[in-house]
Design an enzyme around this catalytic site. Sequence first.
Site, PDB file in Angstrom:
ATOM      1  N   ASP A 165      -1.750  -6.580   7.718  1.00 57.05           N
ATOM      2  CA  ASP A 165      -3.159  -6.237   7.537  1.00 57.05           C
ATOM      3  C   ASP A 165      -3.637  -6.814   6.219  1.00 57.05           C
ATOM      4  O   ASP A 165      -3.156  -7.848   5.792  1.00 57.05           O
ATOM      5  CB  ASP A 165      -3.367  -4.719   7.638  1.00 57.05           C
ATOM      6  N   GLU A 167       5.470  -5.655   7.454  1.00 54.21           N
ATOM      7  CA  GLU A 167       4.948  -4.464   8.141  1.00 54.21           C
ATOM      8  C   GLU A 167       5.700  -4.132   9.435  1.00 54.21           C
ATOM      9  O   GLU A 167       5.883  -2.953   9.752  1.00 54.21           O
ATOM     10  CB  GLU A 167       3.454  -4.654   8.440  1.00 54.21           C
ATOM     11  N   GLY A 227       0.827  -1.196   0.000  1.00 54.74           N
ATOM     12  CA  GLY A 227       0.000   0.000   0.000  1.00 54.74           C
ATOM     13  C   GLY A 227       0.865   1.251   0.000  1.00 54.74           C
ATOM     14  O   GLY A 227       2.091   1.194   0.130  1.00 54.74           O
TER      15      GLY A 227
END
Length: 357
Positions: A150, A142, A71
Amino acid sequence: MSARVGGGDAVVVRRQGGLGRLTLNRPQVLNALSLPMIRTIAAALDEWEHDDGVRAVLIDGAGERGLCAGGDVRFLSDDAATGGHGAPVLLSEEYRLNARIARYPKPYVALMDGVVMGGGVGVSAHGRVRVVTRRTVVAMPEVTIGYVPDVGGTWLLAHAPGETGLHAALCAARLTAADAIYCGLADVAVAPERLGELVEALADSPDPADVAAEFAVDPGVPALAVDREWIDHCYAADDLAGIVEALRGTRNPDAAKAAEAVARNAPLACTVALRAIRGARTAPSLEHALHTEYELTRCCVRWPDFTEGVRAMLIDRDGAPRWDPATAADVTDDVVARFRAGVRPEDPPLGLLTTTS
C-alpha cells in the site's frame, strides 16, 4: 537552527537553513509510523508550503537502523481484533499524506539510509530526491503478514522495469541501494558517512537534486537487472499458482528460492497484490492506485490472515502462520468476493478523487 517538536516527540520538526526537516523519532521501534506522526508530518508540509524561507523539505530517521520499518501494524491488528474503527482512519490519512508528498510543490528529499519498509517507502519513495546508501534495505513485505502493498506501493512497483516490481512484492524481496534505484524507488546513492555533509549542503542550496548528484557514488550492479530474464518469464504467468510453477520449473537456484518465498506468504494477499499491481500499470494516476489500495487494505485488516500474520511474524515470532485459504489453488473467485466485502459504509472516504472509477 530553530526547532519545533510535534507528534509527542515522535517526529522532530525543525528548520535548518532553507530546509524544513522532519526526523522520525521512534528508534526503539525502527521509527514505525503512528497516526500522530502522520498528522504531524502533514501539518508541517501545510505550514512550509507557504513559507518562503523553506526551499525544500528533508525527511530522515533517528537511530542507526533506518528511516522507517513501516506503519503501526500492531495498532491495525489490535484495532481489527477488537472490531474498532481506527484502522481506516489511519490508512486514509496516511494515503492522503503519500499523495501530498508526491505532489508537493517544493523539493522533498528523503534520506533512505538503513531499513525502509512499507510505510517508510510511502514517506520517502514519492519524494523528488531520494537518497540511498550501501546500508539501505528497501522492501514491501506486506504479503508476509497477510496484507498487500500500500502507501502507493502498487503504483511504484507497477512501474518498475519488467516484472521486477511484482517479484519484489510477492517475494517480499529486500532491495539493495542499486536495486532500489533500478526499480525507480530511489535516485542516487551516497556514502552513509557523508550524509551529514549532504544535509549541510542541502540547507544552503536552492537545488537539492544538483547537490545530491555532487555526493553520488556508484551503487554497484543491481541484482534484479542480472535476473531479469527469469523474473520477466516467470512472473508473466496468468495467476499465482502459475507463477510458482514457472519459478519451480526454472533451472535457476534464485528462482527456486523465489518460489519458496512466494509459497510461504499468504495466498490470498499474494493473489490480491498480483491483481492490484497489474491493475496499477494502467491506472491513470497514483491517486487512483491509492484508492484501490484503500479498498483492499480495509478488507485485509478485517480478514483473519492479517491478525494471524502479525501474530506469527511479529508477536509470537514462530514463523508458522496458518493462512486462510491455505494454498493458491484455494483462492477462488468466491473467496475474493467475500474478502472484498470487508469495506464498510462508515469508513472515512479517502477523498483523493471525485470518483473511485
